[in-house]
Motif scaffolding. Structure first.
Motif, PDB file in Angstrom:
ATOM      1  N   THR A 110      28.718  29.550  11.622  1.00  0.00           N
ATOM      2  CA  THR A 110      28.995  30.448  12.741  1.00  0.00           C
ATOM      3  C   THR A 110      30.340  31.128  12.583  1.00  0.00           C
ATOM      4  N   LEU A 111      31.334  30.388  12.107  1.00  0.00           N
ATOM      5  CA  LEU A 111      32.649  31.000  11.883  1.00  0.00           C
ATOM      6  C   LEU A 111      32.587  32.047  10.783  1.00  0.00           C
ATOM      7  N   GLU A 112      31.798  31.789   9.748  1.00  0.00           N
ATOM      8  CA  GLU A 112      31.599  32.787   8.697  1.00  0.00           C
ATOM      9  C   GLU A 112      31.043  34.077   9.289  1.00  0.00           C
ATOM     10  N   ALA A 113      30.031  33.936  10.132  1.00  0.00           N
ATOM     11  CA  ALA A 113      29.432  35.111  10.761  1.00  0.00           C
ATOM     12  C   ALA A 113      30.448  35.832  11.641  1.00  0.00           C
ATOM     13  N   LEU A 114      31.144  35.078  12.471  1.00  0.00           N
ATOM     14  CA  LEU A 114      32.137  35.671  13.376  1.00  0.00           C
ATOM     15  C   LEU A 114      33.218  36.398  12.596  1.00  0.00           C
ATOM     16  N   ASP A 115      33.703  35.788  11.534  1.00  0.00           N
ATOM     17  CA  ASP A 115      34.767  36.382  10.730  1.00  0.00           C
ATOM     18  C   ASP A 115      34.354  37.727  10.144  1.00  0.00           C
ATOM     19  N   SER A 116      33.057  37.922   9.939  1.00  0.00           N
ATOM     20  CA  SER A 116      32.568  39.164   9.344  1.00  0.00           C
ATOM     21  C   SER A 116      32.157  40.194  10.391  1.00  0.00           C
ATOM     22  N   GLY A 117      32.405  39.907  11.670  1.00  0.00           N
ATOM     23  CA  GLY A 117      32.113  40.873  12.721  1.00  0.00           C
ATOM     24  C   GLY A 117      30.851  40.611  13.500  1.00  0.00           C
ATOM     25  N   VAL A 118      30.169  39.480  13.234  1.00  0.00           N
ATOM     26  CA  VAL A 118      28.975  39.111  14.003  1.00  0.00           C
ATOM     27  C   VAL A 118      29.454  38.374  15.254  1.00  0.00           C
ATOM     28  N   GLY A 307      26.416  36.032   3.976  1.00  0.00           N
ATOM     29  CA  GLY A 307      26.333  35.734   5.393  1.00  0.00           C
ATOM     30  C   GLY A 307      26.809  36.854   6.287  1.00  0.00           C
ATOM     31  N   HIS A 308      27.032  38.051   5.730  1.00  0.00           N
ATOM     32  CA  HIS A 308      27.473  39.171   6.571  1.00  0.00           C
ATOM     33  C   HIS A 308      26.371  40.217   6.658  1.00  0.00           C
ATOM     34  N   MET A 309      26.512  41.139   7.604  1.00  0.00           N
ATOM     35  CA  MET A 309      25.453  42.100   7.883  1.00  0.00           C
ATOM     36  C   MET A 309      25.677  43.468   7.257  1.00  0.00           C
ATOM     37  N   PHE A 310      26.818  43.679   6.617  1.00  0.00           N
ATOM     38  CA  PHE A 310      27.048  44.987   6.002  1.00  0.00           C
ATOM     39  C   PHE A 310      26.084  45.208   4.839  1.00  0.00           C
ATOM     40  N   GLY A 311      25.978  44.215   3.958  1.00  0.00           N
ATOM     41  CA  GLY A 311      25.023  44.318   2.867  1.00  0.00           C
ATOM     42  C   GLY A 311      23.598  44.371   3.372  1.00  0.00           C
ATOM     43  N   HIS A 402      32.889  46.119   4.584  1.00  0.00           N
ATOM     44  CA  HIS A 402      32.651  44.739   4.164  1.00  0.00           C
ATOM     45  C   HIS A 402      33.508  43.827   5.031  1.00  0.00           C
ATOM     46  N   PRO A 403      33.267  42.516   4.994  1.00  0.00           N
ATOM     47  CA  PRO A 403      33.999  41.617   5.893  1.00  0.00           C
ATOM     48  C   PRO A 403      35.511  41.704   5.766  1.00  0.00           C
ATOM     49  N   GLY A 404      36.016  42.009   4.584  1.00  0.00           N
ATOM     50  CA  GLY A 404      37.461  42.087   4.408  1.00  0.00           C
ATOM     51  C   GLY A 404      38.119  43.204   5.186  1.00  0.00           C
TER      52      GLY A 404
END
Length: 477
Positions: A110-118, A307-311, A402-404
């Motif tokens: 969940t933190l991975e998702a949140l960190d990427s803007g989810v 785990g991010h939604m940009f890709g 991208h998440p960065g």
């Protein structure tokens, strides 16, 4: 608690609200955790000001289907088919999870998702082998600070498919103990197997339990060969279709089944990355649109993809454009001379935001920068060499971001990420616990004949899954 008044100033605003539209330079005013105003220039006093210069300001992304508990196994299935995945995860590793493993899987995922803007995640949680596993999963979601729908999916015995094990009634305890109110940051749904993966009477039992608990339903349909058994037809024949159901995948559903979903107001979730890799069939994006259903998007499993939604947005868009081009050429035309592409970057942004919120039953609270909604907001830096000059903001988010580049995130008006760093998160602890879980489960696997050769490094390919038909189970069809 969120600050009483926040002013996000001077960003490029993608509101995903038809009445507000896109603002080349705009402000977003937040009061008591909700969006109070969006406009080109808002004059407000006694506010904390967040400088959004050279940033894209938009609603947080919404992932409508993720098996978050699998996060400690990220990328282990990068070269697996769906049959490998069922053996490696469902018939293998899942049964060795301890409650603390489910906890840390959900937390780091969940933190991975949140960190990427989810900012909103539907946790499709189907490894709840005991009540303690469910408690661990839920504890992690509340701890994460994200907006989450906890979709109760039962445990490993229910996923040795086909399985006639009914959905555990521990879901009732979970509903009463943690989710007596639907007006909180973490809410509940039911994640059901449906007629593809369980006998008809078991599906009817599971549906009745969801209705008893008064929750939304999310269900896998149309993924691969299983999806050709006409599960939607069966659900309609048993009067189980409804407008509070999200149908995940839909790849191999017949066109008339998609029409049945549309006619009953259901929503859909497309997981293009996983569907393409694991042989579910071509992503159903265009067919869903033709049926009158605007889909949402889902990462599905981080075991095989990012785990991010940009890709994911890129994959969804480009796959459908490829299918559209191929259809034109098959009809004797020239794809290169199409007057206007049928699917736009703005469409896909809507799939990843407002349509996701709608599929979670949360479009009244999130999914767009609309006054009155909760302030779930992300700021994406647009001052990098890869984003400058900013000529098409929607295109930049879908193709370049991208998440960065996710600089700042608010959930319900509370700043959870600032200057590119999640706030209040002990990342070292989370990483350490995730590695300990991975190592524990890898050790346990060596005593399990189904996955005794489990290993990390990219070489492990499990045996393909063989459904246990010899147990006398039959599909609904």
């Amino acid at each position: 608690m969120p600050s009483e008044r926040l002013l996000i100033r001077g960003g490029t605003v993608l509101s995903i609200d038809a009445d507000i539209g896109e603002l080349p330079i705009g402000d977003v005013l937040i009061e008591d955790g909700r969006i109070a105003a969006v406009g080109p220039r808002i004059d407000a006093e006694d506010c904390e000001v967040i400088d959004a210069t050279d940033c894209i300001v938009m609603p947080g992304l919404v992932d409508t289907h993720r098996h978050t508990w699998q996060a400690p196994w990220r990328n282990i299935a990068a070269d697996w088919s769906l049959a490998h995945y069922f053996t490696g995860l469902h018939a293998g590793l899942s049964g060795h999870y301890r409650p603390q493993d489910t906890y840390i899987g959900n937390l780091i995922g969940t933190l991975e998702a949140l960190d990427s803007g989810v900012t909103t995640l539907l946790d499709w949680s189907h490894n709840l082998n005991t009540p303690e596993h469910a408690d661990g999963a839920i504890r992690a979601l509340f701890e994460s600070g994200a907006r989450v729908v906890f979709a109760h999916g039962g445990g490993a015995p229910e996923w040795q498919v086909p399985s006639d094990v009914p959905h555990t009634r521990d879901a009732k305890r979970v509903r009463e103990q943690y989710f007596s109110s639907d007006d909180q940051l973490v809410t509940m749904a039911m994640a059901l197997r449906g007629p593809q993966l369980a006998p008809g009477e078991t599906s009817e039992h599971d549906w009745a339990l969801a209705r008893e608990l008064d929750t939304r339903i999310t269900v896998h349909v149309g993924d691969g060969e299983w999806g050709k058994t006409r599960p939607i037809q069966w659900l309609r024949d048993h009067d189980l279709l409804a407008d509070d159901i999200t149908y995940v995948h839909c790849n191999t559903l017949a066109d008339d089944e998609l029409a049945m979903i549309a006619d009953t107001g259901g929503t859909a979730s497309v997981a293009a990355d996983i569907e393409l890799q694991m042989g579910h069939g071509w992503p159903a994006t265009g067919r869903l649109l033709a049926a009158g259903i605007r889909p949402s998007l889902s990462v599905d499993v981080c075991t095989a993809t990012a785990g991010h939604m940009f890709g994911l947005m890129r994959t969804t868009l480009l796959t459908q454009r490829g299918l559209d081009n191929a259809a034109v050429e098959a009809a004797g035309g020239e794809a290169s001379s199409i007057e206007r592409l049928s699917l736009s970057c703005r469409d896909v942004l809507e799939f990843a935001t407002i349509e996701g919120a709608r599929a979670c039953g949360l479009d009244h609270r999130t999914g767009s920068l609309t006054p009155g909604k909760d302030a779930d907001v992300i700021m994406i830096r647009a001052d990098s060499l890869g984003m400058t000059p900013l000529n098409n903001p929607a295109g930049a988010v879908v193709y370049n971001a991208h998440p960065g580049l996710v600089d700042t995130i608010l959930v319900g008006g509370r700043v959870v990420k600032r200057d590119g760093v999640l706030l209040g998160v002990d990342a070292d602890r989370v990483r350490r616990l995730a590695i300990e879980t991975r190592d524990h489960l890898l050790s346990a696997a060596h005593g399990d004949p189904r996955i005794a050769n489990a290993s990390i490094g990219g070489d492990w390919i499990p045996d393909t899954y063989v459904p246990e038909e010899e147990h006398g189970h039959e599909h609904a069809h």
